[in-house]
Design an enzyme around this catalytic site. Structure first.
Site, short mmCIF file in Angstrom:
data_model
loop_
_atom_site.label_atom_id
_atom_site.label_comp_id
_atom_site.label_asym_id
_atom_site.label_seq_id
_atom_site.Cartn_x
_atom_site.Cartn_y
_atom_site.Cartn_z
N CYS A 140 0.81 -1.22 0.00
CA CYS A 140 0.00 0.00 0.00
C CYS A 140 0.85 1.28 0.00
CB CYS A 140 -0.96 0.02 1.18
SG CYS A 140 -2.16 -1.33 1.11
N HIS B 168 -3.08 7.68 2.34
CA HIS B 168 -3.51 6.35 1.91
C HIS B 168 -4.93 6.11 2.44
CE1 HIS B 168 -3.71 2.20 1.02
NE2 HIS B 168 -3.50 1.76 2.23
N ASN C 263 -9.91 0.35 0.05
CA ASN C 263 -8.44 0.41 0.03
C ASN C 263 -7.95 -0.17 -1.30
OD1 ASN C 263 -5.70 0.07 0.35
ND2 ASN C 263 -5.83 -0.89 2.38
C1 LIG Z 1 -10.20 -4.54 9.76
C2 LIG Z 1 -10.78 -3.56 10.74
C3 LIG Z 1 -11.85 -2.71 10.06
C4 LIG Z 1 -11.46 -4.33 11.86
O1 LIG Z 1 -12.00 -3.44 12.81
P1 LIG Z 1 -11.69 -3.66 14.36
O2 LIG Z 1 -12.46 -2.65 15.07
O3 LIG Z 1 -10.21 -3.66 14.54
O4 LIG Z 1 -12.30 -5.08 14.60
P2 LIG Z 1 -11.59 -6.39 15.19
O5 LIG Z 1 -10.68 -6.97 14.16
O6 LIG Z 1 -11.03 -6.08 16.54
O7 LIG Z 1 -12.84 -7.33 15.34
C5 LIG Z 1 -13.89 -7.02 16.23
C6 LIG Z 1 -15.01 -7.99 16.02
O8 LIG Z 1 -15.66 -7.72 14.76
C7 LIG Z 1 -15.73 -8.92 14.00
N1 LIG Z 1 -15.65 -8.58 12.58
C8 LIG Z 1 -14.55 -8.52 11.79
N2 LIG Z 1 -14.90 -8.19 10.55
C9 LIG Z 1 -16.24 -8.02 10.55
C10 LIG Z 1 -17.18 -7.66 9.57
N3 LIG Z 1 -16.83 -7.40 8.30
N4 LIG Z 1 -18.48 -7.57 9.92
C11 LIG Z 1 -18.88 -7.82 11.18
N5 LIG Z 1 -18.04 -8.17 12.16
C12 LIG Z 1 -16.73 -8.26 11.84
C13 LIG Z 1 -14.58 -9.75 14.46
O9 LIG Z 1 -14.82 -11.13 14.20
C14 LIG Z 1 -14.56 -9.45 15.93
O10 LIG Z 1 -15.55 -10.22 16.55
P3 LIG Z 1 -15.30 -10.86 18.02
O11 LIG Z 1 -15.11 -9.67 18.92
O12 LIG Z 1 -16.56 -11.62 18.25
O13 LIG Z 1 -14.07 -11.70 17.87
C15 LIG Z 1 -9.70 -2.64 11.34
O14 LIG Z 1 -8.91 -3.38 12.23
C16 LIG Z 1 -8.82 -2.01 10.32
O15 LIG Z 1 -9.26 -1.22 9.52
N6 LIG Z 1 -7.51 -2.31 10.38
C17 LIG Z 1 -6.54 -1.76 9.50
C18 LIG Z 1 -6.59 -2.47 8.24
C19 LIG Z 1 -5.73 -1.84 7.23
O16 LIG Z 1 -5.73 -0.66 7.10
N7 LIG Z 1 -5.02 -2.66 6.49
C20 LIG Z 1 -4.26 -2.28 5.39
C21 LIG Z 1 -3.13 -1.44 5.80
S1 LIG Z 1 -2.39 -0.90 4.34
#
Ligand SMILES: CC(C)(COP(=O)(O)OP(=O)(O)OC[C@H]1O[C@@H](n2cnc3c(N)ncnc32)[C@H](O)[C@@H]1OP(=O)(O)O)[C@@H](O)C(=O)NCCC(=O)NCCS
EC number: 2.3.1.180
Length: 327
Positions: free
Chosen positions: A117, A254, A284
């Site tokens: 990215c 980004h 993204n």
């Molecule tokens: C991926 C992202 C949106 C997840 O959000 P988050 O608030 O961190 O959520 P978590 O991963 O802690 O998961 C929380 C809960 O939501 C659930 N969950 C994950 N994806 C889900 C979805 N699409 N819909 C519903 N629930 C979801 C998980 O299973 C978890 O459930 P649990 O508590 O029962 O285990 C976030 O972490 C993010 O944006 N991270 C950065 C990703 C990124 O930028 N990557 C590229 C970098 S270049």
């Protein structure tokens, strides 16, 4: 003493036709529009059609940048394509793009840059070095991805995040000009690859399920690292240019997650009206996200000549980087 500076003389972008909305995804995995939008700021993303490749998106974005610059494409000295999703293992997508642009007769060099990215920031910096060294006059820098091809469509933690697209800038060397790239800053930390990677590849062999592999990510951890790295890169860029945050007019970050973007804007004390945001419509798009967002704010006239524009990105590797431009 005279010095060369790389000025952006044209921008372009291209998106596939097909839209995949959060509502569409809610029919594929256990998720909802409300969950996705509140956690990421994404409403929809574009998905390349069958037979539509990264090089097709890249070439069209490149054409649009060339047209915006109003130059003869045969005068370009170098094509760089930042991508994580090349058409093939080899040749480089840049070589394919050179041919699709009808420029193979020029014999100009063309190669890919891989920093996931943060790929566009890396390619921009490489182009800047070529121009400052006096080796190139005009360089086409493209960020292009078909991220949809490396997604596990059963993994709700990742399939909601990514989209396909391409963006491009055309750089031209200017002697003693005030405008253009003021500085670029690149970093990598390879100690945490397990937080964000594909589960298959070439030398390591195919993924457990077969094929080239799909994105595996510990989203929560990546989120924290992304915020930290982008904030420190912003600070580093301000310090290197001896300017205060008030002297930055635009932030083009980004587009991974609106909350990461808001964190970076806060670090700069930047109101969101001065931040390029496309994550709601593109998701993204990895290496394409910064040039796609840049093209939007340039084409609709929001960025004005003389303004300072900060670009910053973070990606797998981990890799991160920034650039400051006087428009
Ligand atoms: C991926 C992202 C949106 C997840 O959000 P988050 O608030 O961190 O959520 P978590 O991963 O802690 O998961 C929380 C809960 O939501 C659930 N969950 C994950 N994806 C889900 C979805 N699409 N819909 C519903 N629930 C979801 C998980 O299973 C978890 O459930 P649990 O508590 O029962 O285990 C976030 O972490 C993010 O944006 N991270 C950065 C990703 C990124 O930028 N990557 C590229 C970098 S270049």
């Amino acid at each position: 003493m005279s010095r060369l500076r790389a000025r952006i003389i044209g921008t372009g972008s291209h998106l596939p036709e097909k839209r995949l909305t959060n509502h569409d995804l809610a029919r594929m995995v256990d998720t909802s529009d409300e969950w996705i939008f509140s956690r990421t700021g994404i409403r929809e993303r574009r998905i390349a059609a069958e037979g539509e490749y990264t090089s097709d998106l890249a070439a069209q974005a490149g054409r649009n940048a060339i047209q915006a610059a109003g130059i003869d494409a045969a005068t370009i000295d170098l094509i760089l394509v930042a991508t994580t999703t090349p058409d093939l293992i080899f040749p480089s997508t840049a070589s394919i793009v050179q041919h699709k642009l009808g420029l193979s007769h020029t014999r100009m060099p063309a190669f890919d840059v891989q920093a996931v990215c943060a790929g566009f920031m890396h390619a921009l910096s490489v182009a800047d070095q070529f121009i400052r060294a006096g080796s190139c006059w005009r360089v086409l820098v493209i960020g292009a991805e078909t991220a949809s091809r490396i997604i596990d469509w059963n993994d709700r933690g990742t399939c909601i995040l990514f989209g396909d697209g391409a963006g491009a800038v055309l750089l031209e060397a200017e002697l003693d000009g005030e405008r253009g790239l003021l500085s670029t800053h690149l970093h990598a930390d390879g100690s945490q690859i397990d937080l964000l990677l594909t589960d298959g590849g070439i030398s390591r062999g195919p993924a457990p399920g077969g094929g080239m592999g799909v994105i595996r990510m510990q989203g929560n951890e990546v989120f924290k690292q992304a915020v930290k790295a982008m904030e420190s890169c912003v600070d580093e860029t301000l310090a290197a240019n001896q300017i205060s945050k008030e002297q930055v007019d635009w932030l083009v970050p980004h587009q991974a997650n609106i909350r990461i973007i808001q964190g970076t804007a806060k670090r700069l004390g930047m109101p969101m009206e001065r931040v390029a945001v496309t994550v709601d419509r593109h998701g993204n798009t990895s290496a394409a996200s910064v040039p796609l967002a840049l093209d939007e704010v340039v084409r609709d006239g929001r960025i004005q000549a003389g303004q300072r524009v900060m670009m910053v990105a973070f990606g797998g590797g981990f890799t991160w980087g920034s650039a400051l431009v006087r428009w």
